[in-house]
Design a protein around this motif. Structure first.
Motif, PDB file in Angstrom:
ATOM      1  N   LEU A 196       0.847  -1.192   0.000  1.00  0.00           N
ATOM      2  CA  LEU A 196       0.000   0.000   0.000  1.00  0.00           C
ATOM      3  C   LEU A 196       0.883   1.243   0.000  1.00  0.00           C
ATOM      4  CD1 LEU A 196      -2.658  -1.084   2.667  1.00  0.00           C
ATOM      5  CD2 LEU A 196      -2.977  -0.980   0.190  1.00  0.00           C
ATOM      6  N   ALA A 256       0.787   4.163   1.482  1.00  0.00           N
ATOM      7  CA  ALA A 256       1.091   4.766   2.785  1.00  0.00           C
ATOM      8  C   ALA A 256       2.140   3.958   3.540  1.00  0.00           C
ATOM      9  CB  ALA A 256      -0.182   4.891   3.615  1.00  0.00           C
ATOM     10  N   GLN A 277      -6.152   2.887   8.561  1.00  0.00           N
ATOM     11  CA  GLN A 277      -6.829   4.039   7.982  1.00  0.00           C
ATOM     12  C   GLN A 277      -6.207   5.351   8.466  1.00  0.00           C
ATOM     13  OE1 GLN A 277     -10.844   3.033   9.243  1.00  0.00           O
ATOM     14  NE2 GLN A 277     -11.378   2.303   7.192  1.00  0.00           N
ATOM     15  N   GLU A 329      -2.925   5.907   6.633  1.00  0.00           N
ATOM     16  CA  GLU A 329      -3.173   6.385   5.269  1.00  0.00           C
ATOM     17  C   GLU A 329      -3.533   7.869   5.267  1.00  0.00           C
ATOM     18  OE1 GLU A 329      -4.652   2.351   2.977  1.00  0.00           O
ATOM     19  OE2 GLU A 329      -6.133   3.507   4.123  1.00  0.00           O
ATOM     20  N   GLU A 377      -0.945  11.216   3.641  1.00  0.00           N
ATOM     21  CA  GLU A 377      -1.383  11.883   2.420  1.00  0.00           C
ATOM     22  C   GLU A 377      -0.418  13.006   2.070  1.00  0.00           C
ATOM     23  OE1 GLU A 377      -5.295  13.323   3.085  1.00  0.00           O
ATOM     24  OE2 GLU A 377      -6.272  11.374   2.805  1.00  0.00           O
TER      25      GLU A 377
END
Length: 281
Positions: free
Chosen positions: A54, A56, A259, A262, A266
């Motif tokens: 992923l 992130a 979450q 992530e 950003e």
């Protein structure tokens, strides 16, 4: 003549002060053969799985990732999503906020302050600026609303588990705070995202006798755990059912933590756009 006999441990259990100390300094990455905490009845999975690919998580691979805790359970849970090279740096923030706070606010403020304290301590470290800091705080709340943390002695430990058995369902709250420093000089210098997870747990009052509680207390497994029991270990025999996420009871709601990671990872321009839109609105 009866063949039954009383089993007596060869050595007395450790004191609560001794048992609550880590036996050794946690390494930056757990052994790949160590099993993960698993729900009751499931076979533990070895840490030989491929890490999640992923964006992130890829951003922080090979960089400083700090878990503001010495909990091996939280470290293992993070390793399960591929964050294995983690530094465990417990926060020095005193966990003594007033119990008059709601459980939600109590764990949220504690976890947030843990993250900020470690961030301020490590931001100018010789090891370099951390890329990610993860902090968490877990409490158990009795049916009457009492906030229960780690037992400080055997009498309190027995009373704690007896209360959880006799008063119906109890709640487990875990707050997670995740921080990532900003490259810009924008105040306060970091992205911070938080989440509080709630899980309902019920002990089996028909199975959990006084003798079982005493026997479990003597194992000292629950000595360093909120509420005085570990659902991922022998403490699972106390539990009849849960409503909510299992890993929240272990000490870190993993899906919510991912979450948060992530969100804080950003790009800054996207984050600034969100702030601008909020101001315009």
């Amino acid at each position: 003549m009866s063949n039954s006999h009383t089993l007596t441990p060869a050595d007395p259990p450790p004191s609560y002060e001794d048992a609550s100390r880590p036996t050794s300094q946690p390494s930056s990455a757990p052994d790949s053969t160590n099993p993960l905490p698993s729900p009751m009845g499931q076979i533990p999975r070895p840490l030989t799985i491929r890490p999640l690919d992923l964006p992130a998580l890829n951003k922080v691979r090979g960089k400083r990732v700090i878990l503001a805790s010495q909990s091996p359970r939280r470290r293992q849970l993070l390793a399960s999503i591929g964050l294995r090279d983690i530094e465990c740096i417990p926060s020095a923030f005193p966990e003594n906020l007033p119990k008059s706070l709601s459980p939600f606010e109590y764990v949220l403020q504690t976890a947030t302050n843990k993250a900020i304290e470690v961030y301020r301590r490590e931001i100018d470290s010789e090891k370099g600026e951390p890329s990610l800091i993860i902090a968490a705080d877990t409490v158990v709340v009795s049916h009457k609303g009492d906030i229960l943390e780690k037992p400080k002695g055997q009498v309190e430990h027995i009373r704690m588990l007896t209360t959880l058995r006799d008063t119906g369902d109890h709640k487990v709250y875990t707050a997670v705070a995740v921080m990532a420093p900003l490259e810009s000089a924008k105040d306060p210098g970091y992205n911070l995202e938080t989440h509080v997870e709630e899980t309902t747990v019920k002990f089996d009052s028909n199975v959990v006798t006084d003798a079982l509680i005493l026997s479990y207390v003597m194992t000292r497994e629950g000595i360093d755990k909120a509420g005085g029991y570990g659902i991922q270990g022998t403490g699972s025999i106390l539990v009849e059912r849960i409503e909510g996420t299992y890993d929240n009871v272990v000490g870190l709601p993993l899906r919510a933590t991912l979450q948060l990671i992530e969100k804080v990872m950003e790009p800054e321009d996207e984050t600034e756009d969100e702030y601008t839109q909020s101001d315009d609105e």
